[in-house]
Design a protein around this motif. Structure first.
Motif, mmCIF file in Angstrom:
data_model
loop_
_atom_site.group_PDB
_atom_site.id
_atom_site.type_symbol
_atom_site.label_atom_id
_atom_site.label_comp_id
_atom_site.label_asym_id
_atom_site.label_seq_id
_atom_site.Cartn_x
_atom_site.Cartn_y
_atom_site.Cartn_z
ATOM 1 N N THR A 205 0.832 -1.206 0.000
ATOM 2 C CA THR A 205 0.000 0.000 0.000
ATOM 3 C C THR A 205 0.865 1.255 0.000
ATOM 4 O O THR A 205 0.573 2.219 -0.705
ATOM 5 N N TYR A 206 1.937 1.239 0.798
ATOM 6 C CA TYR A 206 2.834 2.405 0.785
ATOM 7 C C TYR A 206 3.475 2.532 -0.598
ATOM 8 O O TYR A 206 3.607 3.633 -1.130
ATOM 9 N N GLY A 207 3.870 1.378 -1.165
ATOM 10 C CA GLY A 207 4.431 1.396 -2.513
ATOM 11 C C GLY A 207 5.899 1.754 -2.539
ATOM 12 O O GLY A 207 6.274 2.869 -2.901
ATOM 13 N N LEU A 208 6.739 0.807 -2.155
ATOM 14 C CA LEU A 208 8.190 1.042 -2.173
ATOM 15 C C LEU A 208 8.815 0.356 -3.384
ATOM 16 O O LEU A 208 8.342 -0.688 -3.825
ATOM 17 N N ASP A 209 9.911 0.905 -3.880
ATOM 18 C CA ASP A 209 10.667 0.256 -4.962
ATOM 19 C C ASP A 209 11.165 -1.110 -4.494
ATOM 20 O O ASP A 209 11.484 -1.288 -3.320
ATOM 21 N N ASP A 210 11.316 -2.028 -5.454
ATOM 22 C CA ASP A 210 11.818 -3.368 -5.122
ATOM 23 C C ASP A 210 13.155 -3.309 -4.379
ATOM 24 O O ASP A 210 13.377 -4.036 -3.411
ATOM 25 N N ALA A 211 14.038 -2.437 -4.841
ATOM 26 C CA ALA A 211 15.377 -2.378 -4.229
ATOM 27 C C ALA A 211 15.277 -1.985 -2.757
ATOM 28 O O ALA A 211 16.042 -2.473 -1.917
ATOM 29 N N VAL A 212 14.329 -1.113 -2.444
ATOM 30 C CA VAL A 212 14.177 -0.668 -1.061
ATOM 31 C C VAL A 212 13.508 -1.757 -0.226
ATOM 32 O O VAL A 212 13.866 -1.991 0.925
ATOM 33 N N ARG A 213 12.548 -2.449 -0.845
ATOM 34 C CA ARG A 213 11.849 -3.532 -0.125
ATOM 35 C C ARG A 213 12.822 -4.588 0.399
ATOM 36 O O ARG A 213 12.637 -5.132 1.482
ATOM 37 N N THR A 214 13.847 -4.873 -0.402
ATOM 38 C CA THR A 214 14.772 -5.938 0.007
ATOM 39 C C THR A 214 15.575 -5.543 1.244
ATOM 40 O O THR A 214 16.176 -6.393 1.882
ATOM 41 N N THR A 215 15.566 -4.265 1.583
ATOM 42 C CA THR A 215 16.365 -3.818 2.738
ATOM 43 C C THR A 215 15.553 -3.806 4.036
ATOM 44 O O THR A 215 16.119 -3.603 5.116
ATOM 45 N N LEU A 216 14.225 -3.999 3.937
ATOM 46 C CA LEU A 216 13.365 -3.692 5.094
ATOM 47 C C LEU A 216 13.603 -4.587 6.312
ATOM 48 O O LEU A 216 13.538 -4.127 7.451
ATOM 49 N N VAL A 217 13.872 -5.859 6.069
ATOM 50 C CA VAL A 217 14.040 -6.766 7.206
ATOM 51 C C VAL A 217 15.350 -6.445 7.927
ATOM 52 O O VAL A 217 15.381 -6.292 9.156
ATOM 53 N N GLU A 218 16.415 -6.336 7.136
ATOM 54 C CA GLU A 218 17.698 -6.018 7.772
ATOM 55 C C GLU A 218 17.655 -4.658 8.464
ATOM 56 O O GLU A 218 18.207 -4.481 9.552
ATOM 57 N N LEU A 219 16.979 -3.711 7.830
ATOM 58 C CA LEU A 219 16.844 -2.396 8.449
ATOM 59 C C LEU A 219 16.063 -2.490 9.759
ATOM 60 O O LEU A 219 16.431 -1.861 10.759
ATOM 61 N N SER A 220 14.994 -3.283 9.767
ATOM 62 C CA SER A 220 14.199 -3.421 10.992
ATOM 63 C C SER A 220 15.039 -4.010 12.124
ATOM 64 O O SER A 220 14.904 -3.606 13.287
ATOM 65 N N ILE A 221 15.897 -4.960 11.779
ATOM 66 C CA ILE A 221 16.788 -5.540 12.792
ATOM 67 C C ILE A 221 17.750 -4.465 13.312
ATOM 68 O O ILE A 221 17.947 -4.308 14.521
ATOM 69 N N ASN A 222 18.299 -3.700 12.395
ATOM 70 C CA ASN A 222 19.225 -2.631 12.767
ATOM 71 C C ASN A 222 18.530 -1.576 13.641
ATOM 72 O O ASN A 222 19.086 -1.104 14.643
ATOM 73 N N VAL A 223 17.293 -1.238 13.285
ATOM 74 C CA VAL A 223 16.529 -0.262 14.075
ATOM 75 C C VAL A 223 16.306 -0.807 15.489
ATOM 76 O O VAL A 223 16.463 -0.091 16.485
ATOM 77 N N ALA A 224 15.954 -2.094 15.590
ATOM 78 C CA ALA A 224 15.722 -2.694 16.913
ATOM 79 C C ALA A 224 17.015 -2.721 17.720
ATOM 80 O O ALA A 224 17.034 -2.380 18.914
ATOM 81 N N ASP A 225 18.113 -3.091 17.072
ATOM 82 C CA ASP A 225 19.407 -3.110 17.770
ATOM 83 C C ASP A 225 19.760 -1.718 18.310
ATOM 84 O O ASP A 225 20.201 -1.560 19.439
ATOM 85 N N ARG A 226 19.568 -0.705 17.460
ATOM 86 C CA ARG A 226 19.896 0.660 17.868
ATOM 87 C C ARG A 226 18.935 1.179 18.939
ATOM 88 O O ARG A 226 19.308 1.985 19.797
ATOM 89 N N SER A 227 17.700 0.704 18.863
ATOM 90 C CA SER A 227 16.669 1.224 19.743
ATOM 91 C C SER A 227 17.012 1.005 21.220
ATOM 92 O O SER A 227 16.731 1.874 22.064
ATOM 93 N N TRP A 228 17.617 -0.122 21.538
ATOM 94 C CA TRP A 228 17.999 -0.394 22.941
ATOM 95 C C TRP A 228 18.870 0.753 23.467
ATOM 96 O O TRP A 228 18.638 1.287 24.565
ATOM 97 N N PHE A 229 19.857 1.144 22.651
ATOM 98 C CA PHE A 229 20.801 2.192 23.081
ATOM 99 C C PHE A 229 20.101 3.556 23.129
ATOM 100 O O PHE A 229 20.338 4.366 24.022
ATOM 101 N N LEU A 230 19.243 3.800 22.146
ATOM 102 C CA LEU A 230 18.554 5.096 22.094
ATOM 103 C C LEU A 230 17.601 5.251 23.277
ATOM 104 O O LEU A 230 17.562 6.310 23.925
ATOM 105 N N MET A 231 16.839 4.193 23.568
ATOM 106 C CA MET A 231 15.877 4.272 24.671
ATOM 107 C C MET A 231 16.606 4.447 26.001
ATOM 108 O O MET A 231 16.171 5.203 26.861
ATOM 109 N N LYS A 232 17.718 3.736 26.139
ATOM 110 C CA LYS A 232 18.473 3.823 27.388
ATOM 111 C C LYS A 232 19.036 5.237 27.557
ATOM 112 O O LYS A 232 18.951 5.831 28.630
ATOM 113 N N SER A 233 19.571 5.776 26.487
ATOM 114 C CA SER A 233 20.185 7.099 26.627
ATOM 115 C C SER A 233 19.118 8.173 26.856
ATOM 116 O O SER A 233 19.341 9.141 27.581
ATOM 117 N N ARG A 234 17.918 7.989 26.260
ATOM 118 C CA ARG A 234 16.837 8.960 26.525
ATOM 119 C C ARG A 234 16.383 8.870 27.981
ATOM 120 O O ARG A 234 16.093 9.889 28.614
#
Ligand SMILES: Nc1ncnc2c1ncn2[C@@H]1O[C@H](COP(=O)(O)OP(=O)(O)OP(=O)(O)O)[C@@H](O)[C@H]1O
Ligand SMILES: [Mg+2]
Length: 290
Positions: A205-234
């Motif tokens: 529905t959002y409509g992302l390019d194929d090249a960007v779609r292939t990055t979403l899972v790895e990006l989500s993992i990276n966001v979750a990994d970073r989130s621990w540090f961001l939440m702690k520092s906030r």
């Protein structure tokens, strides 16, 4: 409680962090925050391009609060209503966020928005998101979307806006509307959501390019990994609601989310991308300090 103008103030409960959000007539008053200047930049830009899915900014009141339009409609409170798992509702959020990002893209990333970038935090894994292309919302929780007639009509609460990519925006949607976290950590209303179906619906529905779609899972993992540090520092820097969330286990939840994403990476990748070859769920394994 009354203001100078003797108008009734009605408290608005919603998220975890900002205290003192109230309704006054057809406006909302929010205590000025570090993000206020950039929120103003964003809302004035949206007004200039006649984007209807956000409140207008009307200045600052005598109590040093931002004055915004109150937007009529329904906003999910806690516990979340069942409709947060309804496909039509979910698709309408993806459409609204797409329209928001399309409206934001022409503004680009002005120098004034640089202060919004995520700062350096010791030992935080690098972001793999790439160069920002727009100022994104990045906090599209059910509490931050106003619905009318069962469809997402407006975004509110722009405190988390920052220069980012469309993929980061979509990763945020997958988290809140796609159920991309362990079932046990989801709000009851989204517990039966199928993350494969909801993920595909959101990305299509959002409509992302194929090249960007292939990055979403790895990006989500990276966001979750970073989130621990961001939440702690906030929590350390701001206390208040951030500390409360940390004490209630948000850090552990992000660790469980990262693990869940790694375990389900291949299925999730098949749901959102036509090219499944690029997923490498172990590529950014993180050791979270305790
Ligand atoms: N402009 C608006 N129009 C309609 N309702 C609003 C508006 N702004 C806020 N609200 C209502 O008030 C609630 C809380 O507002 P908001 O999301 O801005 O603050 P918050 O969630 O407490 O902050 P944070 O998410 O930073 O913790 C929202 O969930 C929504 O129900
Ligand atoms: Mg909110």
């Amino acid at each position: 409680m009354t203001t100078d103008a003797d108008e009734v103030e009605e408290p608005l409960a919603g998220g975890d962090v900002t205290e003192g959000v109230v309704r006054v007539g057809d406006t909302v008053r929010r205590p000025v925050s570090g993000a206020s200047e950039s929120v103003r930049l964003v809302l004035e830009h949206l007004e200039s391009v006649e984007f209807e899915g956000a409140p207008r900014f009307h200045g600052i009141d005598v109590k040093d609060r931002d004055i915004l339009d109150f937007i009529d409609g329904e906003v999910a409170g806690r516990p979340w209503p069942a409709w947060v798992a309804d496909p039509e509702h979910i698709a309408s959020v993806a459409r609204l966020v797409r329209a928001f990002d399309d409206a934001m893209e022409p503004l680009g990333v002005p120098a004034r928005a640089n202060g919004l970038r995520q700062g350096d935090i010791p030992r935080i894994p690098d972001s793999i998101a790439g160069a920002p292309t727009l100022i994104a919302h990045l906090d599209v929780t059910p509490e931050n979307v106003v619905f009318r007639a069962g469809r997402a009509a407006a975004l509110i609460d722009f405190d988390m806006i920052r220069p980012a990519t469309r993929a980061e925006e979509v990763a945020n949607l997958l988290l809140w509307w796609g159920g991309w976290m362990p079932e046990a950590d989801r709000e009851a209303a989204s517990r039966n959501l199928d993350p494969i179906e909801a993920g595909a619906l959101i990305v299509d529905t959002y409509g992302l390019d194929d090249a960007v779609r292939t990055t979403l899972v790895e990006l989500s993992i990276n966001v979750a990994d970073r989130s621990w540090f961001l939440m702690k520092s906030r929590a350390e820097a701001f206390g208040g609601g951030w500390q409360r969330m940390w004490d209630e286990g948000v850090g552990d939840r992000t660790i469980r989310r990262a693990q869940w994403l790694r375990e389900n990476a291949n299925d999730l990748q098949r749901a959102v991308a036509s090219d499944v070859s690029m997923v490498n769920p172990t590529s950014c394994r993180t050791a979270w300090p305790r």
